[in-house]
Design a protein around this motif. Structure first.
Motif, PDB file in Angstrom:
ATOM      1  N   SER A  10      85.405  55.088  20.064  1.00  0.00           N
ATOM      2  CA  SER A  10      85.855  56.212  18.661  1.00  0.00           C
ATOM      3  C   SER A  10      84.888  55.075  17.270  1.00  0.00           C
ATOM      4  CB  SER A  10      87.297  55.390  18.033  1.00  0.00           C
ATOM      5  OG  SER A  10      88.075  56.680  16.759  1.00  0.00           O
ATOM      6  N   VAL A  11      84.965  53.849  16.713  1.00  0.00           N
ATOM      7  CA  VAL A  11      83.907  53.677  16.025  1.00  0.00           C
ATOM      8  C   VAL A  11      82.753  54.136  15.718  1.00  0.00           C
ATOM      9  CG1 VAL A  11      82.936  51.717  14.938  1.00  0.00           C
ATOM     10  CG2 VAL A  11      85.792  51.864  15.983  1.00  0.00           C
ATOM     11  N   MET A  12      82.669  53.634  17.724  1.00  0.00           N
ATOM     12  CA  MET A  12      80.646  53.991  17.250  1.00  0.00           C
ATOM     13  C   MET A  12      80.706  55.657  16.906  1.00  0.00           C
ATOM     14  SD  MET A  12      79.435  51.844  21.128  1.00  0.00           S
ATOM     15  CE  MET A  12      77.792  51.868  20.861  1.00  0.00           C
ATOM     16  N   SER A  13      81.481  56.766  17.830  1.00  0.00           N
ATOM     17  CA  SER A  13      81.535  57.770  17.512  1.00  0.00           C
ATOM     18  C   SER A  13      81.599  58.221  15.839  1.00  0.00           C
ATOM     19  CB  SER A  13      82.749  58.987  18.321  1.00  0.00           C
ATOM     20  OG  SER A  13      83.548  58.709  17.451  1.00  0.00           O
ATOM     21  N   LYS A  14      81.762  57.430  15.097  1.00  0.00           N
ATOM     22  CA  LYS A  14      81.261  57.799  13.865  1.00  0.00           C
ATOM     23  C   LYS A  14      80.375  57.428  13.222  1.00  0.00           C
ATOM     24  CE  LYS A  14      85.908  58.879  13.307  1.00  0.00           C
ATOM     25  NZ  LYS A  14      86.947  57.793  13.929  1.00  0.00           N
ATOM     26  N   LEU A  15      79.065  56.579  13.534  1.00  0.00           N
ATOM     27  CA  LEU A  15      77.528  56.317  13.170  1.00  0.00           C
ATOM     28  C   LEU A  15      76.594  56.932  12.980  1.00  0.00           C
ATOM     29  CD1 LEU A  15      78.350  52.530  15.380  1.00  0.00           C
ATOM     30  CD2 LEU A  15      78.725  53.451  12.929  1.00  0.00           C
ATOM     31  N   VAL A  16      77.044  57.906  13.833  1.00  0.00           N
ATOM     32  CA  VAL A  16      75.409  59.018  13.465  1.00  0.00           C
ATOM     33  C   VAL A  16      76.036  60.099  14.632  1.00  0.00           C
ATOM     34  CG1 VAL A  16      74.343  58.085  15.953  1.00  0.00           C
ATOM     35  CG2 VAL A  16      73.388  59.515  13.537  1.00  0.00           C
ATOM     36  N   ASP A  17      75.579  61.967  13.780  1.00  0.00           N
ATOM     37  CA  ASP A  17      75.268  62.481  14.102  1.00  0.00           C
ATOM     38  C   ASP A  17      74.260  63.013  15.163  1.00  0.00           C
ATOM     39  OD1 ASP A  17      73.269  64.145  12.786  1.00  0.00           O
ATOM     40  OD2 ASP A  17      75.142  65.593  11.656  1.00  0.00           O
ATOM     41  N   ASN A  34      72.359  65.677  15.263  1.00  0.00           N
ATOM     42  CA  ASN A  34      70.570  65.784  14.450  1.00  0.00           C
ATOM     43  C   ASN A  34      70.282  64.620  14.075  1.00  0.00           C
ATOM     44  OD1 ASN A  34      70.909  68.637  15.440  1.00  0.00           O
ATOM     45  ND2 ASN A  34      72.112  68.830  14.144  1.00  0.00           N
ATOM     46  N   GLY A  35      70.768  63.820  13.992  1.00  0.00           N
ATOM     47  CA  GLY A  35      70.769  61.557  13.702  1.00  0.00           C
ATOM     48  C   GLY A  35      71.226  61.154  11.869  1.00  0.00           C
ATOM     49  N   LYS A  36      71.731  62.328  11.536  1.00  0.00           N
ATOM     50  CA  LYS A  36      72.370  61.752  10.272  1.00  0.00           C
ATOM     51  C   LYS A  36      73.482  60.922  10.240  1.00  0.00           C
ATOM     52  CE  LYS A  36      74.851  63.443   6.137  1.00  0.00           C
ATOM     53  NZ  LYS A  36      75.637  63.918   5.514  1.00  0.00           N
ATOM     54  N   ILE A  37      73.099  59.467   9.430  1.00  0.00           N
ATOM     55  CA  ILE A  37      73.727  58.535   9.492  1.00  0.00           C
ATOM     56  C   ILE A  37      74.784  58.395   8.359  1.00  0.00           C
ATOM     57  CG2 ILE A  37      73.822  55.858   8.880  1.00  0.00           C
ATOM     58  CD1 ILE A  37      70.429  56.405   9.469  1.00  0.00           C
ATOM     59  N   LEU A  38      76.187  58.903   9.399  1.00  0.00           N
ATOM     60  CA  LEU A  38      77.190  58.947   8.741  1.00  0.00           C
ATOM     61  C   LEU A  38      78.036  57.662   7.338  1.00  0.00           C
ATOM     62  CD1 LEU A  38      78.732  60.348  11.978  1.00  0.00           C
ATOM     63  CD2 LEU A  38      77.514  61.999   9.405  1.00  0.00           C
ATOM     64  N   ILE A  39      77.449  56.750   7.561  1.00  0.00           N
ATOM     65  CA  ILE A  39      77.545  55.988   6.731  1.00  0.00           C
ATOM     66  C   ILE A  39      76.869  55.596   5.549  1.00  0.00           C
ATOM     67  CG2 ILE A  39      77.132  52.783   6.543  1.00  0.00           C
ATOM     68  CD1 ILE A  39      76.398  53.048   9.554  1.00  0.00           C
ATOM     69  N   PRO A  40      78.453  56.228   4.350  1.00  0.00           N
ATOM     70  CA  PRO A  40      77.742  56.621   3.231  1.00  0.00           C
ATOM     71  C   PRO A  40      77.151  55.170   2.662  1.00  0.00           C
ATOM     72  CG  PRO A  40      80.201  56.236   3.853  1.00  0.00           C
ATOM     73  CD  PRO A  40      79.593  56.261   4.830  1.00  0.00           C
ATOM     74  N   GLY A  41      76.253  55.635   2.160  1.00  0.00           N
ATOM     75  CA  GLY A  41      75.204  54.766   1.121  1.00  0.00           C
ATOM     76  C   GLY A  41      74.122  54.448   0.961  1.00  0.00           C
ATOM     77  N   VAL A  96      76.992  48.506   6.486  1.00  0.00           N
ATOM     78  CA  VAL A  96      77.683  49.430   7.447  1.00  0.00           C
ATOM     79  C   VAL A  96      78.913  47.920   7.730  1.00  0.00           C
ATOM     80  CG1 VAL A  96      76.719  48.489  10.410  1.00  0.00           C
ATOM     81  CG2 VAL A  96      75.126  49.183   8.500  1.00  0.00           C
ATOM     82  N   THR A  97      78.983  47.084   7.585  1.00  0.00           N
ATOM     83  CA  THR A  97      79.952  46.448   7.591  1.00  0.00           C
ATOM     84  C   THR A  97      81.775  47.037   7.547  1.00  0.00           C
ATOM     85  OG1 THR A  97      79.032  44.382   7.794  1.00  0.00           O
ATOM     86  CG2 THR A  97      81.534  43.906   7.892  1.00  0.00           C
ATOM     87  N   GLY A  98      81.164  47.281   6.052  1.00  0.00           N
ATOM     88  CA  GLY A  98      82.235  47.732   5.464  1.00  0.00           C
ATOM     89  C   GLY A  98      83.093  49.038   5.926  1.00  0.00           C
ATOM     90  N   TYR A  99      81.966  49.863   6.502  1.00  0.00           N
ATOM     91  CA  TYR A  99      82.337  50.839   6.726  1.00  0.00           C
ATOM     92  C   TYR A  99      82.751  51.005   8.553  1.00  0.00           C
ATOM     93  CZ  TYR A  99      81.332  55.687   8.528  1.00  0.00           C
ATOM     94  OH  TYR A  99      81.457  57.036   9.328  1.00  0.00           O
ATOM     95  N   VAL A 100      82.564  50.438   9.494  1.00  0.00           N
ATOM     96  CA  VAL A 100      82.586  50.315  10.752  1.00  0.00           C
ATOM     97  C   VAL A 100      84.304  49.022  10.644  1.00  0.00           C
ATOM     98  CG1 VAL A 100      82.619  48.832  12.692  1.00  0.00           C
ATOM     99  CG2 VAL A 100      80.782  49.972  11.287  1.00  0.00           C
ATOM    100  N   GLU A 101      84.321  48.683   9.963  1.00  0.00           N
ATOM    101  CA  GLU A 101      85.677  47.331   9.261  1.00  0.00           C
ATOM    102  C   GLU A 101      87.047  49.100   9.251  1.00  0.00           C
ATOM    103  OE1 GLU A 101      84.422  43.017   8.709  1.00  0.00           O
ATOM    104  OE2 GLU A 101      85.094  44.355   6.978  1.00  0.00           O
ATOM    105  N   ASP A 102      86.253  49.829   8.223  1.00  0.00           N
ATOM    106  CA  ASP A 102      87.482  50.784   7.521  1.00  0.00           C
ATOM    107  C   ASP A 102      87.905  51.134   8.789  1.00  0.00           C
ATOM    108  OD1 ASP A 102      87.221  49.649   5.167  1.00  0.00           O
ATOM    109  OD2 ASP A 102      85.915  51.365   4.181  1.00  0.00           O
TER     110      ASP A 102
END
Lengths: 474, 474
Positions: free
Chosen positions: B246-253, B255-262, B358-364
């Protein structure tokens, strides 16, 4: 209680050290089917059973199953030991299944004692590999028959034995043999009995009346003809892993809810009658937590835990083939990845319907991802669930026998796992199958310090006699 | 053109068969650093270079790096070959880096010819392992120096050589050596030149002025103390794999867009000036498609493809440790799984800032999943991006040299991958690094039928001479 059974019970108590020594003898044969180097020991164990059956006056046959390729070597499969004792047309005929192979075991795995040397602990534990799974029960049937002979008692049923040596390694050849012998060696079976399971708790006997099935799926996502350098291609291409992980994340939620629409429509409704079997069971969530040394249980209460394991489907994600899996770091973009998951099935789920639902859903979700990679969904194998009414005469006989031996009626449980052979027996022999556990919940089959309690072993031998008696009275 | 260079060019053309035969000699040494059984060949290749440098009158030193553990065996690391030619305080000093080890190669991998026997094809290809990566360029420097001597020409610069034998296997010990020798053997370096890369296309030379960095992450999700039976525990527990996927599916779409804000806030803005380097480049999307034998490109047009590879970050999911990865089926619920992904970084991304994001986003995201399992996010290693202005004198010298040899100005490219040593050289020696490729885009380094074209090899030798000449005029 009948005179015969009283004599049997006394005989077991009077000869308990002999019986434990017999268990010591079979535990000492390291019949590990998973290790090719121990194959001769598995075969030796099969011959031991055949010889013992013959000594008891049974007709026997070693059904040879040919060879197996393991690590590039060809080694013989261990035989299935068939036995027949009695053919009185006025008696019922019971086919008894068990297995004589065991899981691997090394002291270095964390055993407190040598795994293939039976240890009689002060607290009554008989510790050794195979003690509960499944040498204790297999030997129990033979000791029960021997006891009848020593006591001059009539065996009130005809017995057929089917002992295999590959249960811990996929039961190679067993299905075919059962089908082949349904009109041969196993013909005339009225009831089948399998003692290869454990009680729900440690104090009260139990009968097992249901098993979940299992469908195993592969989702293969492929793209480039070879793995790609993530420096050169990262951000440039649709990566197979990205699409696969996205689809895999849509299959099940944290709380185990399967997200594939239609799956739960097939699940039998929970009935008032069924709910009775969940009352007062000797099961505690804490047992699972202790087992896992970690609390990751979904449900707070025991009934929900058991229902989710016994009578609802579940979906587990097992892994990915083709992606990086070693320790350390590798920066490749895998060109083809295969996601693996399985669904445990329950009444009244139909395999074909489920396969259609899974395939359609995965394909739809893959389309939503919008990747140029391609996807294939396959059901790699499927084993149907098994469910038997606890009211069937075979179960009533088992329950009465338990009540007679233990002075308490059994609990009724189902299993979340599968014993695929159950269904094969039922369908091929067209006879009800009873699962009649001998060992307790904490016996640790497959794990370190496997044991069977002396109490369970000895009373199990009595139980087998009582079961024959109950069947003879039907 | 200077007289000296004209003589050099003619010498190269007159002696081309000799030079190709020299390449044949070094290709014939199977200096595969990844195979422990070939370690002696790698060392032999290092000694070959040392001997040749000495014959040319260079001072040399074999920097020994100690031992390495491979598959339980201890084997020596190949030495770094250091060389010094000339120490005229009135001349500029160039440090030249290259590597003498090669990727593994077997005819059975799909080579048309024996990989370690150089084949001179009719069409001008010089086929053999290492021909382009990196034996052709390394030898090219020595042949250029030899030509100067044979012709009685003054070498217009001081040369320092640094040739390693572990580049294809992680460059063990190189970083430390460079730092250690910055005030020793490599002291006084004015410019560094690396020829270990390829042109963007096949017809026009090019210079490389940027490399992406790479941060590698592990997401560890753990729960039970041991793997669980999915029959018994499926539907009953929070499974580590479910949460991880579930977490890994939230990292990138897709089309290669990184989903981690910032993450994109740190990326340098695309400038007008920069856009000029993307005009008229000899790159076709179709080349990548041909390479992959499959079209999974995200972008329709070439500029977008190159920008996404050269100057934007990307995130790739590499795999999962601890889960099932073999062919076939296994129904276990893994107790601990480690998801692996990397982010390619670009100017002006900062490693520490990225790690925090990265760390903050994955933990969230893990919290949102609501699993009782626990998560740890770690950055396992990080290598910074590298960017050099194409207007730096070192690059201007390289560009002029290319124009003189090929009659056409070079293209300017960046690389999506990393050559971590570039940054080490730049920082330790405090001197600009020029990446000056010899081979063409279709040379297939690391792959089957690796080659360098005779045209590139011979003109590459001329180019090296022209580059020295240009540097001497600064």
């Amino acid at each position: 209680m009948s005179d015969s059974l009283e004599k049997l019970y006394k005989y077991v108590e009077d000869n308990k050290q002999y019986m434990i020594d017999q268990l010591r003898e079979v535990v000492a044969i390291p019949s590990v089917s998973a290790e090719s180097g121990k194959r001769s020991e598995v075969i030796r164990m099969g011959h031991w059973l055949r010889d013992r059956l013959e000594k008891l006056g049974a007709k026997t046959k070693l059904a040879e199953l040919g060879n197996q390729e393991v690590d590039g070597k060809t080694i013989p499969l261990p035989p299935i030991v068939l036995g027949q004792y009695g053919s009185d047309p006025n008696k019922k005929t019971i086919t008894i299944y068990g297995h004589y192979d065991v899981q691997p075991a090394y002291k270095s795995d964390g055993w407190d004692t040598e795994p293939f040397t039976l240890v009689q602990a002060e607290d009554g534990r008989l510790i050794g590999r195979g003690a509960t799974d499944d040498k204790g029960p297999v030997l129990g049937w033979l000791l029960c028959l021997e006891a009848h002979q020593k006591l001059g008692l009539d065996v009130p049923v005809n017995l057929k034995f089917c002992f295999e040596g590959m249960e811990e390694s996929g039961s190679d050849g067993l299905d075919d043999l059962i089908v082949r012998e349904a009109d041969g060696w196993l013909k005339g079976t009225d009831f089948t009995c399998i003692s290869d399971d454990n009680w729900l708790g440690t104090e009260r006997p139990c009968l097992t009346y249901g098993l979940r099935g299992n469908n195993y799926y592969h989702i293969e996502v492929s793209g480039p003809s070879a793995d790609l350098h993530s420096g050169v291609f990262g951000g440039v291409v649709h990566e197979p892993m990205t699409a696969l992980i996205s689809v895999m994340s849509k299959l099940v939620d944290t709380n185990g809810k399967i997200l594939i629409p239609g799956v739960y429509d097939q699940v039998a409704k929970f009935t008032q009658e069924e709910s009775k079997h969940y009352e007062g069971l000797s099961f505690k969530n804490q047992d699972l937590i202790d087992d896992m040394k970690f609390d990751c249980l979904i449900y707070e209460n025991e009934t929900d835990t058991l229902k989710s394991c016994w009578r609802y489907p579940s979906l587990s994600l097992h892994g990915i083939e083709g992606a990086f899996y070693s320790p350390g770091c590798k920066t490749v973009i895998p060109s083809k990845v295969i996601g693996k998951f399985s669904i445990r099935t329950v009444p009244d789920m139909d395999i074909d319907t489920l396969n259609k639902l899974v395939t359609g859903y995965v394909e739809d979700e893959f389309k939503k991802v919008g990747s140029k990679c391609s996807v294939t969904v396959s059901c790699i194998h499927s084993g149907r669930w098994w469910y038997s009414s606890p009211n069937h005469p075979n179960f009533v006989a088992g329950a009465n026998a338990m009540t007679r031996v233990f002075g308490i009626a059994p609990e009724y449980k189902r299993e979340g796992g599968s014993i695929p052979i159950t269904l094969t027996f039922e369908e091929a022999l067209k006879a009800n199958v009873l699962i009649l556990p001998m060992g307790a919940a904490n016996d640790s089959p497959h794990s370190t310090n496997e044991k069977i309690d002396q109490f369970n072993f000895l009373n199990g031998i009595k139980l087998f006699g009582a079961y024959w008696d109950e069947i003879s009275k039907l």
